[in-house]
Design an enzyme around this catalytic site. Structure first.
Site: not given
Ligand SMILES: NC(=O)c1ccc[n+]([C@@H]2O[C@H](COP(=O)([O-])OP(=O)(O)OC[C@H]3O[C@@H](n4cnc5c(N)ncnc54)[C@H](O)[C@@H]3O)[C@@H](O)[C@H]2O)c1
Length: 252
Positions: A36, A63, A158, A190-191
């Site tokens: 990360d 990344v 996105y 959707l969390v």
């Protein structure tokens, strides 16, 4: 301990859902590499996992960079003797800040989201595949999103990025099959986490619950079983697939 002795890299593993995957892989006995940009939470999580008896390593990683992802793979392999699993979870999601109409997105915003969410998957995959070939196989799990199917308005870049992840998953599955490397995607709904609350004002979250066959908020833990399955030998003959985990809202 289904993943005992396996080494798993989780990109974007320092916080959010990626951190939940990191804890789950550690609980299954895997050596966990947290990759990360966020140094402090990444190092703290690795330390926490080590304290609980797991093998864990944090590697500062961007990344979008070939050099950074190559260094990630080299450090993971040098530390744990190889690489078996890559979870391409890093993305610009919470960092989107707010939803906005597609005409108002800037070229810079568009390019940045595609660079992290799509090009990042390519960089990380390229970096780990030589080590997976040495092992005689591997498991790559790309985190997409149901927005690729629903076309949810307000973040066209996105949505496009997550649709691209699904296409890339299929292309990589075909190219890597001869090396016994499986490549699959998970498309979460959707969390109900910090990132989603920042991006979606109520009643959006409540409406998402109402659209499901299973009418309750989705937690990060709801994704763990599917990701572990795709990382385990139980899915050895499954590749190029996208598994929707959303409580039964999208049914294609
Ligand atoms: N939260 C949801 O409702 C939801 C739904 C569907 C899919 N997803 C996907 O699940 C994944 C995790 O989501 P989240 O809610 O935890 O998002 P998040 O924005 O909280 O976390 C993303 C992580 O990626 C890291 N990251 C960003 N850019 C990076 C870079 N260049 N290099 C390395 N790391 C980088 C961030 O530091 C962060 O740790 C993402 O791929 C997201 O698109 C989330």
């Amino acid at each position: 301990m289904t993943l005992a002795g396996r080494t798993a890299i989780i990109t974007g593993g320092a916080r959010g859902i990626g951190a939940v995957y990191a804890r789950a892989f550690a609980a299954e006995g895997a050596n966990v590499v947290i990759a990360d940009l966020l140094d402090e939470p990444g190092a703290a999580l690795a330390h926490d996992l080590q304290g609980a008896g797991a093998s864990a390593l944090f590697v500062h990683t961007d990344v979008t960079s070939d050099a950074s992802t190559e260094q990630l793979a080299a450090r993971a392999a040098a530390t744990f003797g190889g690489i078996d699993i890559l979870v391409n979870n890093a993305a610009l999601y919470m960092a989107l800040g707010q939803k906005k109409p597609f005409e108002t997105l800037t070229t810079e915003e568009w390019d940045r989201v595609l660079a992290v969410n799509v090009r990042g998957v390519w960089h990380c995959t390229k970096a780990v595949v030589p080590y997976m070939k040495q092992r005689g196989g591997g498991k790559i799990i790309n985190i997409a999103s149901v927005v690729a199917f629903s076309g949810t308005p307000g973040f066209a870049h996105y949505v496009a990025s997550k649709a691209a992840v699904i296409g890339l998953t299929r292309a990589l599955a075909r190219e890597l099959g001869d090396h016994r490397i499986t490549v699959n995607a998970v498309a979460p709904g959707l969390v109900a986490n910090e990132a989603s609350r920042q991006l979606n004002a109520e009643p959006y979250l409540a409406q998402a619950v109402g659209a499901r066959a299973l009418k309750r908020p989705m937690e990060p833990d709801d994704l763990v079983g599917t990701v572990l399955y795709l990382a385990s030998p139980a899915s050895d003959f499954v590749t190029g697939q996208t598994i929707v985990v959303d409580g039964g809202a999208i049914m294609d």
